[in-house]
Design a protein around this motif. Structure first.
Motif, PDB file in Angstrom:
ATOM      1  N   ASN A 170      26.078  16.806  15.948  1.00  0.00           N
ATOM      2  CA  ASN A 170      25.782  15.259  16.846  1.00  0.00           C
ATOM      3  C   ASN A 170      24.833  15.803  18.376  1.00  0.00           C
ATOM      4  OD1 ASN A 170      26.894  13.796  14.647  1.00  0.00           O
ATOM      5  ND2 ASN A 170      29.127  14.239  15.593  1.00  0.00           N
ATOM      6  N   THR A 171      24.647  16.955  18.399  1.00  0.00           N
ATOM      7  CA  THR A 171      23.984  17.094  19.796  1.00  0.00           C
ATOM      8  C   THR A 171      23.106  18.621  18.754  1.00  0.00           C
ATOM      9  OG1 THR A 171      25.612  18.965  20.548  1.00  0.00           O
ATOM     10  CG2 THR A 171      25.228  17.489  21.111  1.00  0.00           C
ATOM     11  N   ASN A 172      22.527  17.631  17.855  1.00  0.00           N
ATOM     12  CA  ASN A 172      21.367  19.097  17.415  1.00  0.00           C
ATOM     13  C   ASN A 172      21.380  20.495  17.800  1.00  0.00           C
ATOM     14  OD1 ASN A 172      20.458  16.477  16.169  1.00  0.00           O
ATOM     15  ND2 ASN A 172      20.172  15.796  18.305  1.00  0.00           N
ATOM     16  N   GLN A 173      22.517  20.975  17.474  1.00  0.00           N
ATOM     17  CA  GLN A 173      22.346  22.846  18.139  1.00  0.00           C
ATOM     18  C   GLN A 173      21.674  23.745  16.819  1.00  0.00           C
ATOM     19  OE1 GLN A 173      22.965  23.868  20.614  1.00  0.00           O
ATOM     20  NE2 GLN A 173      24.133  21.376  21.511  1.00  0.00           N
ATOM     21  N   ILE A 174      22.257  22.727  15.108  1.00  0.00           N
ATOM     22  CA  ILE A 174      22.369  23.107  14.079  1.00  0.00           C
ATOM     23  C   ILE A 174      21.647  22.466  13.199  1.00  0.00           C
ATOM     24  CG2 ILE A 174      23.705  25.049  14.249  1.00  0.00           C
ATOM     25  CD1 ILE A 174      25.598  24.017  12.130  1.00  0.00           C
ATOM     26  N   ALA A 175      20.919  22.412  12.535  1.00  0.00           N
ATOM     27  CA  ALA A 175      20.463  20.694  11.476  1.00  0.00           C
ATOM     28  C   ALA A 175      21.626  20.637  10.388  1.00  0.00           C
ATOM     29  CB  ALA A 175      18.863  21.430  10.583  1.00  0.00           C
ATOM     30  N   HIS A 176      21.979  21.720  10.127  1.00  0.00           N
ATOM     31  CA  HIS A 176      22.504  20.970   8.513  1.00  0.00           C
ATOM     32  C   HIS A 176      24.321  22.303   8.432  1.00  0.00           C
ATOM     33  CE1 HIS A 176      22.387  17.863   5.389  1.00  0.00           C
ATOM     34  NE2 HIS A 176      23.867  18.998   4.839  1.00  0.00           N
ATOM     35  N   ALA A 177      25.403  21.650   7.898  1.00  0.00           N
ATOM     36  CA  ALA A 177      25.740  22.112   7.801  1.00  0.00           C
ATOM     37  C   ALA A 177      26.467  21.960   6.673  1.00  0.00           C
ATOM     38  CB  ALA A 177      27.288  21.551   8.669  1.00  0.00           C
ATOM     39  N   VAL A 178      26.997  23.242   5.790  1.00  0.00           N
ATOM     40  CA  VAL A 178      27.625  23.312   4.036  1.00  0.00           C
ATOM     41  C   VAL A 178      28.692  23.768   4.161  1.00  0.00           C
ATOM     42  CG1 VAL A 178      26.977  24.151   1.855  1.00  0.00           C
ATOM     43  CG2 VAL A 178      25.095  23.575   3.273  1.00  0.00           C
ATOM     44  N   LEU A 179      29.823  23.072   3.231  1.00  0.00           N
ATOM     45  CA  LEU A 179      31.017  23.240   3.727  1.00  0.00           C
ATOM     46  C   LEU A 179      31.730  23.213   2.197  1.00  0.00           C
ATOM     47  CD1 LEU A 179      31.777  21.142   7.261  1.00  0.00           C
ATOM     48  CD2 LEU A 179      31.810  23.459   7.411  1.00  0.00           C
ATOM     49  N   ASP A 180      32.752  24.109   1.963  1.00  0.00           N
ATOM     50  CA  ASP A 180      33.565  24.383   0.851  1.00  0.00           C
ATOM     51  C   ASP A 180      35.068  24.354   1.129  1.00  0.00           C
ATOM     52  OD1 ASP A 180      33.859  24.655  -1.943  1.00  0.00           O
ATOM     53  OD2 ASP A 180      34.317  26.352  -1.714  1.00  0.00           O
ATOM     54  N   VAL A 181      35.514  24.656   2.464  1.00  0.00           N
ATOM     55  CA  VAL A 181      36.537  24.595   3.425  1.00  0.00           C
ATOM     56  C   VAL A 181      36.300  23.974   4.608  1.00  0.00           C
ATOM     57  CG1 VAL A 181      36.695  26.881   1.682  1.00  0.00           C
ATOM     58  CG2 VAL A 181      35.483  26.884   4.587  1.00  0.00           C
ATOM     59  N   PHE A 182      38.022  24.217   4.476  1.00  0.00           N
ATOM     60  CA  PHE A 182      38.558  22.867   5.510  1.00  0.00           C
ATOM     61  C   PHE A 182      39.562  23.078   6.371  1.00  0.00           C
ATOM     62  CE2 PHE A 182      35.937  21.067   2.800  1.00  0.00           C
ATOM     63  CZ  PHE A 182      34.481  20.183   3.395  1.00  0.00           C
ATOM     64  N   GLU A 183      39.272  22.502   7.534  1.00  0.00           N
ATOM     65  CA  GLU A 183      40.853  22.638   8.621  1.00  0.00           C
ATOM     66  C   GLU A 183      42.023  22.354   7.540  1.00  0.00           C
ATOM     67  OE1 GLU A 183      41.490  23.250  12.892  1.00  0.00           O
ATOM     68  OE2 GLU A 183      39.441  21.663  12.430  1.00  0.00           O
ATOM     69  N   THR A 184      42.008  20.911   6.342  1.00  0.00           N
ATOM     70  CA  THR A 184      43.188  20.702   6.036  1.00  0.00           C
ATOM     71  C   THR A 184      42.497  20.610   5.018  1.00  0.00           C
ATOM     72  OG1 THR A 184      43.753  18.940   8.213  1.00  0.00           O
ATOM     73  CG2 THR A 184      44.876  18.829   6.354  1.00  0.00           C
ATOM     74  N   GLU A 185      42.993  20.706   3.693  1.00  0.00           N
ATOM     75  CA  GLU A 185      43.058  20.236   2.539  1.00  0.00           C
ATOM     76  C   GLU A 185      43.598  19.690   1.234  1.00  0.00           C
ATOM     77  OE1 GLU A 185      40.851  23.750   0.607  1.00  0.00           O
ATOM     78  OE2 GLU A 185      39.759  24.138   2.042  1.00  0.00           O
ATOM     79  N   PRO A 186      43.402  18.772   0.943  1.00  0.00           N
ATOM     80  CA  PRO A 186      41.956  17.949   0.705  1.00  0.00           C
ATOM     81  C   PRO A 186      41.407  17.345   1.766  1.00  0.00           C
ATOM     82  CG  PRO A 186      43.619  16.901  -1.427  1.00  0.00           C
ATOM     83  CD  PRO A 186      44.550  18.130  -0.185  1.00  0.00           C
ATOM     84  N   LEU A 187      40.686  17.503   2.107  1.00  0.00           N
ATOM     85  CA  LEU A 187      39.704  17.036   3.458  1.00  0.00           C
ATOM     86  C   LEU A 187      40.373  15.521   3.529  1.00  0.00           C
ATOM     87  CD1 LEU A 187      37.760  17.053   5.887  1.00  0.00           C
ATOM     88  CD2 LEU A 187      36.327  16.359   4.442  1.00  0.00           C
ATOM     89  N   PRO A 188      40.958  14.820   4.783  1.00  0.00           N
ATOM     90  CA  PRO A 188      41.246  13.291   4.108  1.00  0.00           C
ATOM     91  C   PRO A 188      40.261  12.628   3.878  1.00  0.00           C
ATOM     92  CG  PRO A 188      42.655  14.595   6.305  1.00  0.00           C
ATOM     93  CD  PRO A 188      41.032  15.395   5.753  1.00  0.00           C
ATOM     94  N   LYS A 189      40.232  11.654   3.493  1.00  0.00           N
ATOM     95  CA  LYS A 189      39.815   9.916   3.713  1.00  0.00           C
ATOM     96  C   LYS A 189      39.143   9.481   4.899  1.00  0.00           C
ATOM     97  CE  LYS A 189      39.601   8.914  -1.249  1.00  0.00           C
ATOM     98  NZ  LYS A 189      39.520   7.618  -2.317  1.00  0.00           N
ATOM     99  N   GLY A 190      38.004   8.921   5.149  1.00  0.00           N
ATOM    100  CA  GLY A 190      37.883   8.566   6.488  1.00  0.00           C
ATOM    101  C   GLY A 190      37.523  10.068   7.532  1.00  0.00           C
ATOM    102  N   HIS A 191      37.432  10.849   6.954  1.00  0.00           N
ATOM    103  CA  HIS A 191      37.088  12.095   7.837  1.00  0.00           C
ATOM    104  C   HIS A 191      35.305  12.261   8.085  1.00  0.00           C
ATOM    105  CE1 HIS A 191      36.274  16.125   9.780  1.00  0.00           C
ATOM    106  NE2 HIS A 191      37.509  16.615   9.591  1.00  0.00           N
ATOM    107  N   PRO A 192      34.663  12.366   8.914  1.00  0.00           N
ATOM    108  CA  PRO A 192      33.627  12.077   9.169  1.00  0.00           C
ATOM    109  C   PRO A 192      32.522  13.603   8.450  1.00  0.00           C
ATOM    110  CG  PRO A 192      35.132  12.739  11.483  1.00  0.00           C
ATOM    111  CD  PRO A 192      35.862  12.895  10.571  1.00  0.00           C
ATOM    112  N   PHE A 193      33.057  14.142   8.324  1.00  0.00           N
ATOM    113  CA  PHE A 193      32.569  15.348   7.523  1.00  0.00           C
ATOM    114  C   PHE A 193      31.807  14.499   5.942  1.00  0.00           C
ATOM    115  CE2 PHE A 193      34.362  19.077   8.970  1.00  0.00           C
ATOM    116  CZ  PHE A 193      33.959  19.161  10.228  1.00  0.00           C
TER     117      PHE A 193
END
Lengths: 316, 316
Positions: free
Chosen positions: A242-265
């Motif tokens: 959100n502060t444009n430190q990087i352009a993009h993230a590609v995520l196959d793994v998460f702190e909590t899996e399944p990633l909860p509905k509504g998570h900003p990712f």
């Protein structure tokens, strides 16, 4: 000797094992519980490694060898295994091909603007004013220089990508132009177009990537995590995006899996995500069984030097 | 001598040419018409190759060298050029990197089910029951074994793909496991998971792929065309897709471009398309100018042996 599988194997795999090893007795089950009557007779067990408890090890009084047809050993009852000096082998290395392909596929996906062309096709829009890019000649920092990291580096070199590795000790590895120890992580990020984390979850790797690391990355860079989700906290990663430190993230793994509905990712325009799928492949079981077959030949002859023998004390 | 560019060049490129070749006079225009006052004085012309007519060649009485910063030579007035014995060089080879990346990116896109994961992310659906595949170890038939085909074959080999080439004469080429002459095309398709056409449009290649060829391909195969659109008629390709001769087509080129709205390709579930973009790259002009600079050094010294000198009689 009795070989039991608690891992679901295809008819083809079952038939070839029975055919190629006539001196062994094979029994195939859909779960470890289903085999309970046979526990006292099992000498060799094929398992995904997630179904064994100390109880099972005690019941399987003749058990000599456990073949884990995955790479994760987190759930193995190692204390009981060590006490009985049971041989453990796993399928380490079978993830490297699909995971290396996954990372390359995602960088190509983003650099070749596939989501935009996909949407434009749906709109029947012939728009050639899309700035595509190429991954050739870019710089990739790969955090984790084990088998998966090396396979990714090998393919990256075919694209003339500069490959920078990060490992515990920083020792040189094939296909890496440079390797640095993990305490120099931040310096390896400064010129990276692509940053890939393949780290497992350990005390040392948990929350390894802090905001300072993302600040060190170029603002056009892409961060890809296919190791374990807790190498970076969701909040830190969201802040970096959100502060444009990087352009993009590609995520196959998460702190909590399944990633909860509504998570900003899920809805973040700078996030491309897959549900912990990077290691999947139709070749997974065939490759694991190939390792098992090689080891079974050695075991039957009474020899040792097994492929992927686990050091019980280290747990890997 | 006066060097004129009718091709739009960036300020950076202009400045570096002026700086590095102080003995030459450079003038930069946005079109050939804009340079009309200067026609009689031009010795070297940099052009995309699509703006020259016999009239221009006659007016440019001092013209000695045309640098075409693309690879296509279809629109060049070769009769007038030959009469005056004007040197022609082009930028052949600069397409190979983006086009090889394009083909690999598309096969990864489809095998790794990126469109499905893309849609699932939009739906916030954590669905791991998606059967992904890998391109490693598959078989690719590449029709056209020139620089682009070779570059694609080179990268394919990094994925341990079996590479089968098809060319006019079938002579062996680096990075191809096998090469066959074009009259044996149909036999090269039988075991191909991926078929790639990189053919230009000529009398010999027009409608080369007939329905019989698609019938020879495995039903799970993917046909990718990034050469010219008329290597297969739309009707033949649609028929092949609709009768399940092949699983998917990836199309960057078409019989008619832009592809008309309402054409069945746009909405076909077995077609992935891009608007003639496979050769695009931010490195396009830099690579073309690198060739020009090397040639300009030779030209200035009066030497020959130019990079990518065109045989005027052959036209390539």
């Amino acid at each position: 000797m009795l070989v039991v599988s608690s891992a679901l194997l295809t008819d083809g795999v079952r038939a070839s094992l029975i055919n190629d090893f006539p001196d062994q007795t094979f029994e195939f089950y859909r779960s470890i519980d289903e085999a309970s009557d046979r526990y006292p007779y099992i000498e060799i067990l094929i398992t995904y490694g997630e179904d064994l408890t100390p109880f099972h090890i005690r019941q399987m009084s003749k058990l000599k060898w456990i073949m884990v047809i995955s790479a994760g050993m987190d759930l193995m009852p190692f204390a009981e295994i060590k006490e009985r000096n049971i041989l453990v082998t796993n399928a380490k290395g079978i993830h490297k091909i699909p995971m290396a392909e996954y990372a390359i596929s995602m960088f190509l996906h983003l650099y070749h603007k596939q989501p935009i062309f996909y949407e434009n096709q749906k709109k029947q829009a012939w728009n050639r004013n899309i700035l595509v890019n190429e991954i050739t000649g870019k710089t990739m920092t790969i955090v984790g220089t084990g088998e998966i990291g090396q396979e990714l580096a090998r393919i990256a070199k075919a694209f003339q990508i500069k490959t920078i590795g990060v490992s515990r000790n920083g020792e040189p590895k094939d296909y890496f132009d440079e390797v640095y120890p993990v305490d120099e992580l931040i310096t390896t990020l400064k010129h990276a177009d692509f940053i890939v984390s393949i780290l497992p979850s350990t005390n040392e790797t948990k929350y390894l990537f802090q905001l300072a690391h993302f600040k060190a990355m170029p603002s056009h860079s892409i961060f890809l995590n296919m190791g374990r989700g807790d190498v970076v906290s969701s909040d830190v990663l969201l802040s970096a995006l959100n502060t444009n430190q990087i352009a993009h993230a590609v995520l196959d793994v998460f702190e909590t899996e399944p990633l909860p509905k509504g998570h900003p990712f899920w809805t973040h325009e700078k996030v491309t995500m897959t549900p912990h799928k990077s290691s999947h492949s139709p070749m997974y079981i065939p490759r694991a069984i190939t390792i098992f077959r090689e080891n079974l030949k050695k075991y039957s002859k009474g020899s040792s030097n097994f492929i992927n023998e686990i050091d019980i004390d280290r747990g890997y």
